[in-house]
Motif scaffolding. Sequence first.
Motif, PDB file in Angstrom:
ATOM      1  N   SER A 112      -1.662   3.098 -10.310  1.00  0.00           N
ATOM      2  CA  SER A 112      -2.133   2.141 -11.312  1.00  0.00           C
ATOM      3  C   SER A 112      -2.473   0.766 -10.763  1.00  0.00           C
ATOM      4  O   SER A 112      -3.171   0.010 -11.428  1.00  0.00           O
ATOM      5  CB  SER A 112      -1.113   2.007 -12.438  1.00  0.00           C
ATOM      6  N   LYS A 113      -2.048   0.445  -9.580  1.00  0.00           N
ATOM      7  CA  LYS A 113      -2.376  -0.867  -9.002  1.00  0.00           C
ATOM      8  C   LYS A 113      -3.536  -0.769  -8.005  1.00  0.00           C
ATOM      9  O   LYS A 113      -3.811  -1.703  -7.278  1.00  0.00           O
ATOM     10  CB  LYS A 113      -1.152  -1.453  -8.297  1.00  0.00           C
ATOM     11  N   SER A 114      -4.223   0.364  -7.994  1.00  0.00           N
ATOM     12  CA  SER A 114      -5.279   0.593  -7.004  1.00  0.00           C
ATOM     13  C   SER A 114      -6.689   0.486  -7.560  1.00  0.00           C
ATOM     14  O   SER A 114      -7.647   0.805  -6.878  1.00  0.00           O
ATOM     15  CB  SER A 114      -5.094   1.977  -6.367  1.00  0.00           C
ATOM     16  N   GLY A 115      -6.842   0.087  -8.768  1.00  0.00           N
ATOM     17  CA  GLY A 115      -8.174  -0.017  -9.357  1.00  0.00           C
ATOM     18  C   GLY A 115      -8.166   0.532 -10.768  1.00  0.00           C
ATOM     19  O   GLY A 115      -7.197   1.151 -11.207  1.00  0.00           O
ATOM     20  N   SER A 116      -9.216   0.283 -11.491  1.00  0.00           N
ATOM     21  CA  SER A 116      -9.347   0.731 -12.879  1.00  0.00           C
ATOM     22  C   SER A 116      -8.200   0.227 -13.752  1.00  0.00           C
ATOM     23  O   SER A 116      -7.798   0.892 -14.705  1.00  0.00           O
ATOM     24  CB  SER A 116      -9.445   2.256 -12.977  1.00  0.00           C
ATOM     25  N   ASN A 173      -2.572   4.817   2.478  1.00  0.00           N
ATOM     26  CA  ASN A 173      -1.265   4.176   2.366  1.00  0.00           C
ATOM     27  C   ASN A 173      -1.170   3.397   1.053  1.00  0.00           C
ATOM     28  O   ASN A 173      -2.086   2.651   0.707  1.00  0.00           O
ATOM     29  CB  ASN A 173      -1.049   3.226   3.544  1.00  0.00           C
ATOM     30  N   TYR A 174      -0.041   3.573   0.354  1.00  0.00           N
ATOM     31  CA  TYR A 174       0.186   2.940  -0.941  1.00  0.00           C
ATOM     32  C   TYR A 174       1.564   2.299  -0.977  1.00  0.00           C
ATOM     33  O   TYR A 174       2.498   2.780  -0.339  1.00  0.00           O
ATOM     34  CB  TYR A 174       0.102   3.977  -2.068  1.00  0.00           C
ATOM     35  N   GLY A 223      -4.384   0.408   2.345  1.00  0.00           N
ATOM     36  CA  GLY A 223      -5.323   0.642   3.434  1.00  0.00           C
ATOM     37  C   GLY A 223      -5.240   2.071   3.934  1.00  0.00           C
ATOM     38  O   GLY A 223      -4.380   2.846   3.512  1.00  0.00           O
ATOM     39  N   ALA A 224      -6.137   2.385   4.837  1.00  0.00           N
ATOM     40  CA  ALA A 224      -6.204   3.745   5.383  1.00  0.00           C
ATOM     41  C   ALA A 224      -6.082   3.704   6.899  1.00  0.00           C
ATOM     42  O   ALA A 224      -6.523   2.749   7.539  1.00  0.00           O
ATOM     43  CB  ALA A 224      -7.518   4.408   4.991  1.00  0.00           C
ATOM     44  N   ASP A 225      -5.482   4.729   7.435  1.00  0.00           N
ATOM     45  CA  ASP A 225      -5.409   4.919   8.877  1.00  0.00           C
ATOM     46  C   ASP A 225      -6.312   6.090   9.229  1.00  0.00           C
ATOM     47  O   ASP A 225      -6.028   7.234   8.839  1.00  0.00           O
ATOM     48  CB  ASP A 225      -3.976   5.224   9.323  1.00  0.00           C
TER      49      ASP A 225
END
Length: 164
Positions: free
Chosen positions: A19-23, A120-121, A129-131
């Motif tokens: 829920s904190k990642s968009g929309s 990663n969340y 971010g992503a690795d």
Amino acid sequence: MFDTFELEAFRLETLDDYSKSGSTDAYGAFLAGEAQPSDYNEAWVSELRSHTSKGKRIYRVHVLSRPLTPYLRFELGWGYRKNMTGGEEFFILDTTDRHNPLEGVPDFWLMDNLTPGVMNYSGDGAFLGADILPEERAGEFRAYRDTAMAHAVDFSEWWAKHGA
């Protein structure tokens, strides 16, 4: 990664809350009982169509258990059902009454069977971010994908039985 894949993009989702990642506005509207706007997620659906219209496959498995969190009711009920109109395929690996065969596996994208990107969340669902991992690790993530697909069912079938 998403702009350059050539054949397929696979996503594994393992969290109950993004829920904190968009929309966030749309999620708030969902929680308030508002109707889904007709243009909800249209930018992503257009992106999906730009790929699926060329024969590229975009699909994901979400590992979850019931009862669904409010966020999962939103993601599946609004997001998945809308994104299907762009050609994305969805599957559910429901661990409610069974062992999770992917316990401890992180969220990831796997592009063209060669490039894994671990997502990663934070604990509250914020994307950190992503690795992007080297191709030498791709076999490990193909095995995760294959396990997920072997244990998952089609989303539409699952939603008809368990959806909110």
